[in-house]
Design an enzyme around this catalytic site. Structure first.
Site, PDB file in Angstrom:
ATOM      1  N   GLU A  65       0.344  -1.272   0.369  1.00  0.00           N
ATOM      2  CA  GLU A  65       0.265  -0.475  -0.247  1.00  0.00           C
ATOM      3  C   GLU A  65       1.057   0.843   0.272  1.00  0.00           C
ATOM      4  O   GLU A  65       1.545   1.275   0.712  1.00  0.00           O
ATOM      5  CB  GLU A  65      -0.841   0.093   1.222  1.00  0.00           C
ATOM      6  CG  GLU A  65      -2.211  -0.832   1.297  1.00  0.00           C
ATOM      7  CD  GLU A  65      -3.495  -1.047   2.358  1.00  0.00           C
ATOM      8  OE1 GLU A  65      -2.898  -0.174   2.348  1.00  0.00           O
ATOM      9  OE2 GLU A  65      -3.528  -1.858   2.977  1.00  0.00           O
ATOM     10  N   LYS A 119       3.512 -15.861  -1.736  1.00  0.00           N
ATOM     11  CA  LYS A 119       2.858 -14.801  -1.430  1.00  0.00           C
ATOM     12  C   LYS A 119       3.604 -15.398   0.528  1.00  0.00           C
ATOM     13  O   LYS A 119       3.878 -14.644   0.630  1.00  0.00           O
ATOM     14  CB  LYS A 119       1.370 -15.113  -1.790  1.00  0.00           C
ATOM     15  CG  LYS A 119       0.882 -14.273  -1.276  1.00  0.00           C
ATOM     16  CD  LYS A 119       1.493 -12.502  -1.295  1.00  0.00           C
ATOM     17  CE  LYS A 119       1.190 -11.400  -0.249  1.00  0.00           C
ATOM     18  NZ  LYS A 119      -0.167 -10.556  -0.713  1.00  0.00           N
ATOM     19  N   GLY A 171       1.679  -3.789  11.264  1.00  0.00           N
ATOM     20  CA  GLY A 171       0.211  -4.102  11.366  1.00  0.00           C
ATOM     21  C   GLY A 171      -0.154  -3.803   9.670  1.00  0.00           C
ATOM     22  O   GLY A 171      -0.062  -4.222   8.603  1.00  0.00           O
ATOM     23  N   CYS A 194      -1.995  -6.973   5.490  1.00  0.00           N
ATOM     24  CA  CYS A 194      -1.705  -8.807   4.848  1.00  0.00           C
ATOM     25  C   CYS A 194      -0.627  -9.148   5.976  1.00  0.00           C
ATOM     26  O   CYS A 194      -1.387 -10.350   6.090  1.00  0.00           O
ATOM     27  CB  CYS A 194      -0.850  -7.783   3.447  1.00  0.00           C
ATOM     28  SG  CYS A 194      -2.015  -7.463   2.275  1.00  0.00           S
TER      29      CYS A 194
HETATM   30  C1  UDX Z   1       2.177  -6.622   2.224  1.00  0.00           C
HETATM   31  C2  UDX Z   1       4.146  -6.471   1.993  1.00  0.00           C
HETATM   32  O1  UDX Z   1       4.779  -6.125   1.879  1.00  0.00           O
HETATM   33  C3  UDX Z   1       3.843  -6.591   0.499  1.00  0.00           C
HETATM   34  O2  UDX Z   1       4.675  -7.233  -0.350  1.00  0.00           O
HETATM   35  C4  UDX Z   1       1.891  -7.800   0.055  1.00  0.00           C
HETATM   36  O3  UDX Z   1       1.825  -7.619  -1.180  1.00  0.00           O
HETATM   37  C5  UDX Z   1       0.997  -7.026   0.948  1.00  0.00           C
HETATM   38  O4  UDX Z   1       1.290  -6.947   2.569  1.00  0.00           O
HETATM   39  P1  UDX Z   1       1.525  -3.861   3.079  1.00  0.00           P
HETATM   40  O5  UDX Z   1       0.459  -4.195   4.067  1.00  0.00           O
HETATM   41  O6  UDX Z   1       1.395  -2.698   2.589  1.00  0.00           O
HETATM   42  O7  UDX Z   1       2.262  -4.661   2.251  1.00  0.00           O
HETATM   43  O8  UDX Z   1       2.561  -3.678   4.341  1.00  0.00           O
HETATM   44  P2  UDX Z   1       4.406  -3.184   4.148  1.00  0.00           P
HETATM   45  O9  UDX Z   1       5.071  -2.262   3.696  1.00  0.00           O
HETATM   46  O10 UDX Z   1       4.575  -4.441   3.820  1.00  0.00           O
HETATM   47  O11 UDX Z   1       4.248  -3.184   5.993  1.00  0.00           O
HETATM   48  C6  UDX Z   1       3.535  -3.783   6.843  1.00  0.00           C
HETATM   49  C7  UDX Z   1       3.945  -3.500   8.327  1.00  0.00           C
HETATM   50  O12 UDX Z   1       5.199  -3.156   9.129  1.00  0.00           O
HETATM   51  C8  UDX Z   1       3.406  -1.609   8.632  1.00  0.00           C
HETATM   52  O13 UDX Z   1       2.151  -1.392  10.149  1.00  0.00           O
HETATM   53  C9  UDX Z   1       5.112  -1.283   8.908  1.00  0.00           C
HETATM   54  O14 UDX Z   1       4.890  -0.121   9.400  1.00  0.00           O
HETATM   55  C10 UDX Z   1       5.767  -2.239   9.798  1.00  0.00           C
HETATM   56  N1  UDX Z   1       7.172  -1.586   9.162  1.00  0.00           N
HETATM   57  C11 UDX Z   1       7.018  -2.253   7.987  1.00  0.00           C
HETATM   58  C12 UDX Z   1       8.396  -1.905  10.190  1.00  0.00           C
HETATM   59  O15 UDX Z   1       7.233  -2.174  11.316  1.00  0.00           O
HETATM   60  N2  UDX Z   1       9.514  -2.101   9.913  1.00  0.00           N
HETATM   61  C13 UDX Z   1       9.596  -1.855   8.961  1.00  0.00           C
HETATM   62  O16 UDX Z   1      10.227  -1.968   9.011  1.00  0.00           O
HETATM   63  C14 UDX Z   1       9.092  -2.248   7.468  1.00  0.00           C
END
Ligand code: UDX
Length: 473
Positions: free
Chosen positions: A156, A223, A276, A279
């Site tokens: 996202e 996935k 959070g 996904c």
């Molecule tokens: C995720 C996957 O990255 C993507 O490839 C998949 O298809 C869908 O799910 P998304 O849900 O958009 O994408 O979020 P992502 O960027 O993965 O972040 C997830 C959570 O992890 C967020 O709450 C973010 O704040 C947290 N996060 C991310 C951390 O706490 N630390 C990090 O280093 C990276």
């Protein structure tokens, strides 16, 4: 190619719009009539950078259309991409009822043969069930169904770039025709032969994508395995951060050096409040359940989930340590979305933090660039502000809950003057501790090497044990 997309949620909208941008003829359908009406009016119901521009341009070019008529939609495409939701059930398993509904719809309504592609995130072996449902409910025996899996890896906030410039495209197929058809669908993207909008040009992932052809089961597993690995990586970084606090090391320094090893890589090592969104949390749970059902004890993943849940406890404890009594304190929140560049608050850590603060009697004020409307439907009792300075006015503490880069650029000197007490508890390790301390802030975060306040932090259980011991003596 003629493509049908079933499900106009986040994945379906990005998929349909980007396939149209790649030159295909796309019809999207959804059983939410209101959503379809909104989309027909050219309004994108979610915040996703670049999506509205592409959707409008492709609708105007007659490559992209939206309809409530599911039968017509099913019959307009040669390939049907299933993009419906697979939310978690009570026990964490993925709820596949929407996939089942769509499969029965296709089986009964299709007049010609179709390639049915799973795009939604589903547990391994769903493709086999899909094949069964399509054949059992098939109304027209002359119609042939082929099934494939093509998982999405869309983040996202960067979903359009991720779709148009992917690092990999996974095709889970069982026959040559399906592979050929999917290769043709993805050819413009693989060859970058589409009118890349100016704002996407030069985007960092504009290198050629790798096409990976696997079995359907493997594609499905890829996935879940990918997202679960990312979740573990974040939880691992969070544990290192906790250790850093204890031994006086700095998490940023540690993960920077770790990330220089190409086997580890620098991404997804940001410590803080944890992961959070719709996904990672649900995919981890679904993967654990899949492992359990398959007789594999994936304890490691359960632990990653637990570590993530404990981040909120730890954060609340930091707030308690700094504020002492939370009741009646003015607590300002910067950031509500589960991460930056989205208005999505599903499974956002902010929700649980707010719930706990309200339960303890705090007065909560909040600001987020995009996610306030959605949060207001859950917490009508909190005050939403038009800008961060309003949140800071007379606040006893400011909490950073989302890593919006804009928060770094705020006038922290001015904010310090506005607050009752200049206290920041940074759940995303977003701000520069030195700058904050220069402006007189007491600053807490996760695992950074700070001069004074953070190192004085004593976890509540230790305090409690110490006070019990004192009382006994
Ligand atoms: C995720 C996957 O990255 C993507 O490839 C998949 O298809 C869908 O799910 P998304 O849900 O958009 O994408 O979020 P992502 O960027 O993965 O972040 C997830 C959570 O992890 C967020 O709450 C973010 O704040 C947290 N996060 C991310 C951390 O706490 N630390 C990090 O280093 C990276």
């Amino acid at each position: 190619m003629r493509i049908t997309v079933i499900g106009c949620g986040y994945v379906g909208l990005v998929t349909g719009t980007c396939f149209a941008e790649a030159g295909h003829q796309v019809v999207c359908t959804d059983n939410d009539a209101e959503r379809i009406a909104t989309l027909k009016a050219g309004i994108v119901p979610i915040y996703e950078p670049h999506l509205d521009g592409l959707l409008t341009a492709n609708s105007r070019a007659n490559r992209l259309s939206f309809t409530c008529d599911a039968t017509a939609a099913v019959n307009s495409g040669d390939a049907i991409f299933i993009c419906v939701g697979t939310p978690p059930k009570e026990n964490g398993e993925a709820d596949l009822s929407a996939i089942d509904d769509v499969a029965r719809l296709i089986a009964t309504e299709a007049h010609t043969s179709k390639l049915v592609v799973e795009k939604s995130t589903v547990p391994a072996q769903t493709g086999q069930q899909l094949k069964r449902v399509l054949s059992v409910y098939r109304r027209d025996p002359s119609v042939d169904f082929r099934v494939a899996s093509n998982p999405e890896f869309l983040r996202e906030g960067t979903a359009v770039e991720d779709f148009l410039h992917p690092d990999r495209i996974v095709l889970g197929v069982e026959d040559e025709d399906s592979e050929a058809q999917l290769r043709e669908i993805y050819r413009p993207i693989l060859e970058a032969k589409f009118n890349c909008p100016a704002h996407l040009k030069g985007c960092p992932s504009a290198k050629p994508a790798t096409l990976v052809v696997t079995t359907i089961n493997s594609a499905e597993l890829i996935k879940h395995a990918s997202n679960s690995f990312l979740a573990m990586k974040i939880s691992y970084a969070n544990m290192i951060a906790d250790l850093c606090e204890k031994v006086g090391a700095d998490i940023k320094e540690v993960v920077h050096a770790m990330g220089l090893d190409p086997r580890i890589g620098p991404q997804f090592l940001n410590a803080g409040l944890g992961f959070g969104g719709f996904c990672l949390p649900k995919d981890v749970q679904a993967f654990v359940r899949l492992a359990e059902r398959s007789g594999v004890n994936f304890h490691m993943l359960k632990e990653a989930e637990l570590v993530n849940k404990r981040r909120i406890d730890l954060f609340i404890e930091k707030i308690r340590q700094a504020l002492w009594v939370i009741k009646d304190k003015q607590v300002g929140i910067l950031g509500l979305a589960f991460k930056a560049n989205t208005d999505d608050i599903r499974f956002a850590p902010s929700l649980e933090v707010i719930r706990r603060l309200l339960a303890e009697g705090a007065q909560v004020r909040a600001y987020d660039q995009e996610a306030m409307d959605r949060t207001a439907t859950i917490f009508p009792e909190i005050q939403f502000c038009r800008e961060p300075h309003e949140v800071a006015q007379d606040a006893d503490a400011l909490l950073i809950l989302t890593e919006w880069p804009e928060f770094r650029q705020l006038d922290w000197g001015h904010i310090s003057e506005l607050m009752s007490r200049p206290l920041v508890i940074d759940g995303r390790n977003l701000l520069d501790p030195a700058t904050l301390m220069e402006h007189g802030f007491e600053y807490h975060c996760f695992g950074r090497h700070l001069e004074e306040p953070q190192r004085q932090f004593v976890p509540a259980p230790i305090l409690k044990a110490a006070s019990n011991a004192m009382q006994q003596s």
